[in-house]
Design a protein around this motif. Structure first.
Motif, PDB file in Angstrom:
ATOM      1  N   SER A 132      39.113  71.621 101.880  1.00 22.92           N
ATOM      2  CA  SER A 132      39.531  72.695 100.972  1.00 22.92           C
ATOM      3  C   SER A 132      40.133  73.857 101.747  1.00 22.92           C
ATOM      4  O   SER A 132      41.108  74.469 101.320  1.00 22.92           O
ATOM      5  CB  SER A 132      38.329  73.189 100.148  1.00 22.92           C
ATOM      6  N   CYS A 133      39.539  74.163 102.888  1.00 23.17           N
ATOM      7  CA  CYS A 133      40.005  75.280 103.710  1.00 23.17           C
ATOM      8  C   CYS A 133      39.690  74.949 105.159  1.00 23.17           C
ATOM      9  O   CYS A 133      38.652  74.331 105.454  1.00 23.17           O
ATOM     10  CB  CYS A 133      39.293  76.563 103.276  1.00 23.17           C
ATOM     11  N   ILE A 134      40.566  75.335 106.071  1.00 21.88           N
ATOM     12  CA  ILE A 134      40.348  75.042 107.487  1.00 21.88           C
ATOM     13  C   ILE A 134      40.829  76.218 108.327  1.00 21.88           C
ATOM     14  O   ILE A 134      41.857  76.831 108.027  1.00 21.88           O
ATOM     15  CB  ILE A 134      41.059  73.734 107.897  1.00 21.88           C
ATOM     16  N   LEU A 135      40.063  76.541 109.364  1.00 24.57           N
ATOM     17  CA  LEU A 135      40.391  77.698 110.212  1.00 24.57           C
ATOM     18  C   LEU A 135      39.882  77.484 111.630  1.00 24.57           C
ATOM     19  O   LEU A 135      38.764  77.005 111.828  1.00 24.57           O
ATOM     20  CB  LEU A 135      39.740  78.963 109.648  1.00 24.57           C
ATOM     21  N   THR A 136      40.707  77.853 112.594  1.00 26.68           N
ATOM     22  CA  THR A 136      40.269  78.029 113.975  1.00 26.68           C
ATOM     23  C   THR A 136      40.532  79.482 114.340  1.00 26.68           C
ATOM     24  O   THR A 136      41.643  79.974 114.119  1.00 26.68           O
ATOM     25  CB  THR A 136      41.044  77.108 114.940  1.00 26.68           C
ATOM     26  N   LEU A 137      39.534  80.170 114.860  1.00 29.32           N
ATOM     27  CA  LEU A 137      39.734  81.564 115.244  1.00 29.32           C
ATOM     28  C   LEU A 137      40.888  81.679 116.250  1.00 29.32           C
ATOM     29  O   LEU A 137      41.040  80.803 117.105  1.00 29.32           O
ATOM     30  CB  LEU A 137      38.460  82.129 115.863  1.00 29.32           C
ATOM     31  N   PRO A 138      41.694  82.737 116.151  1.00 26.65           N
ATOM     32  CA  PRO A 138      42.859  82.880 117.046  1.00 26.65           C
ATOM     33  C   PRO A 138      42.530  82.752 118.533  1.00 26.65           C
ATOM     34  O   PRO A 138      43.320  82.186 119.289  1.00 26.65           O
ATOM     35  CB  PRO A 138      43.375  84.282 116.712  1.00 26.65           C
ATOM     36  N   ILE A 139      41.371  83.255 118.956  1.00 26.88           N
ATOM     37  CA  ILE A 139      41.047  83.192 120.386  1.00 26.88           C
ATOM     38  C   ILE A 139      40.755  81.772 120.861  1.00 26.88           C
ATOM     39  O   ILE A 139      40.724  81.510 122.063  1.00 26.88           O
ATOM     40  CB  ILE A 139      39.846  84.101 120.731  1.00 26.88           C
ATOM     41  N   TYR A 140      40.549  80.840 119.918  1.00 24.48           N
ATOM     42  CA  TYR A 140      40.291  79.447 120.276  1.00 24.48           C
ATOM     43  C   TYR A 140      41.466  78.531 119.940  1.00 24.48           C
ATOM     44  O   TYR A 140      41.358  77.312 120.090  1.00 24.48           O
ATOM     45  CB  TYR A 140      39.040  78.932 119.559  1.00 24.48           C
ATOM     46  N   GLN A 141      42.563  79.100 119.483  1.00 21.50           N
ATOM     47  CA  GLN A 141      43.724  78.279 119.156  1.00 21.50           C
ATOM     48  C   GLN A 141      44.432  77.834 120.435  1.00 21.50           C
ATOM     49  O   GLN A 141      44.221  78.378 121.508  1.00 21.50           O
ATOM     50  CB  GLN A 141      44.669  79.050 118.234  1.00 21.50           C
ATOM     51  N   ARG A 142      45.260  76.805 120.276  1.00 24.39           N
ATOM     52  CA  ARG A 142      45.973  76.176 121.399  1.00 24.39           C
ATOM     53  C   ARG A 142      45.019  75.511 122.389  1.00 24.39           C
ATOM     54  O   ARG A 142      45.302  75.391 123.585  1.00 24.39           O
ATOM     55  CB  ARG A 142      46.886  77.180 122.123  1.00 24.39           C
ATOM     56  N   LYS A 143      43.863  75.088 121.890  1.00 19.12           N
ATOM     57  CA  LYS A 143      42.907  74.329 122.696  1.00 19.12           C
ATOM     58  C   LYS A 143      42.608  72.971 122.078  1.00 19.12           C
ATOM     59  O   LYS A 143      41.723  72.257 122.537  1.00 19.12           O
ATOM     60  CB  LYS A 143      41.603  75.121 122.864  1.00 19.12           C
ATOM     61  N   GLY A 144      43.324  72.641 121.008  1.00 18.16           N
ATOM     62  CA  GLY A 144      43.129  71.354 120.365  1.00 18.16           C
ATOM     63  C   GLY A 144      42.022  71.320 119.336  1.00 18.16           C
ATOM     64  O   GLY A 144      41.719  70.264 118.775  1.00 18.16           O
ATOM     65  N   TYR A 145      41.410  72.482 119.030  1.00 17.03           N
ATOM     66  CA  TYR A 145      40.278  72.490 118.105  1.00 17.03           C
ATOM     67  C   TYR A 145      40.718  72.262 116.654  1.00 17.03           C
ATOM     68  O   TYR A 145      39.976  71.684 115.861  1.00 17.03           O
ATOM     69  CB  TYR A 145      39.508  73.797 118.225  1.00 17.03           C
TER      70      TYR A 145
END
Length: 276
Positions: A132-145
């Motif tokens: 329904s909704c998906i989020l990765t915090l900006p500080i953890y982005q570009r790590k494949g999460y």
């Protein structure tokens, strides 16, 4: 750490009027001063999300917890408010009971630190939504999460012997992440199909179809078609009008190789402890 938010969220007025909002990374309680935040940090009893740990990587560095919106409404409401600050399309804040939340964490000696999450409805309403909704915090982005969370949602779909698709509309980053995941997943499936058929004798060889790709990957057939078209793997016979799958093995190899060079973490499916 301090993070610049992208959008406003409907926090109570006494909190939203401050320039900095302090949020506990374990229980997600929000506070309006560093003093209160420090006091809370000393006595917070949470060291991980308040749910069942249904996945832990073999190196112990990441975990995924399943949190029930009915059992933990305050935590889940706080999670939705946090997500709203980074998702323009986010509309759910307080009606969390019909949802399950799958929270990804990075683990160390201090506890399980919030990285991102996805939510999905407990009851399938017929739309086959697995997110329904998906989020990765900006500080953890570009790590494949983001890819890892998407992969996990499809692992759950396959455990249920279902196909699934994310609820629309997706954010721009979400749509990009899903398109990348679909391309990669289908390339892996095509490579595995080719390898197994080469190893099999004539009678044991399988037939490749949209349905078989969908069932093996957990993707909806419509998403499979869209991805094959983007890869230019679907061709139409100008006489009969029928479509066929024509695989460019060089594109498949390059797509997989480019991904594996990043050495991002992926889900080890044998370590998922979950049942529908």
């Amino acid at each position: 750490f301090e993070v610049q938010t992208w959008y406003s969220a409907p926090y109570p007025e006494e909190y939203s009027q401050h320039k900095i909002l302090y949020i506990c990374e374990f229980c997600l309680k929000y506070m309006n001063s560093s003093y209160i935040s420090h006091r809370h940090e000393l006595k917070c009893q949470y060291k991980h999300p308040p749910g069942n740990e249904i996945y832990r990587s073999s190196d112990g560095e990441i975990s995924i917890f399943e949190v029930d919106g009915r059992q933990m409404p305050i935590y889940c409401q706080n999670l939705c408010l946090l997500a709203k600050m980074f998702l323009n399309s986010k509309t759910l804040y307080y009606d969390v009971e019909p949802f399950l939340f799958y929270v990804l964490t990075e683990n160390d000696n201090e506890g399980c630190h919030f990285v991102g999450y996805f939510s999905k409805e407990k009851v399938d309403t017929g739309n086959h939504y697995n997110v329904s909704c998906i989020l990765t915090l900006p500080i953890y982005q570009r790590k494949g999460y983001g890819n890892l969370l998407i992969q996990f949602s499809y692992v759950l779909s396959r455990i249920e012997s279902k196909t699934g698709t994310p609820e629309k509309p997706l954010s721009d980053l979400g749509l990009l992440s899903y398109r990348n995941y679909w391309r990669l997943t289908i390339c892996y499936e095509l490579r595995n199909f080719s390898a197994s058929n080469m190893a099999a004798n004539t009678r044991q060889r399988r037939t490749l179809s949209l349905h078989s790709i969908a069932m093996n990957t957990g993707l909806m057939v419509n998403d499979v078609v869209t991805t094959l078209e983007s890869l230019k793997f679907l061709t139409r016979d100008p006489i009969s009008g029928n479509y066929a799958i024509r695989v460019d093995e060089e594109v498949v190899s390059c797509t997989i190789e480019k991904w594996e060079l990043k050495k991002y973490k992926t889900i080890e499916e044998s370590r998922v402890i979950w049942a529908p």
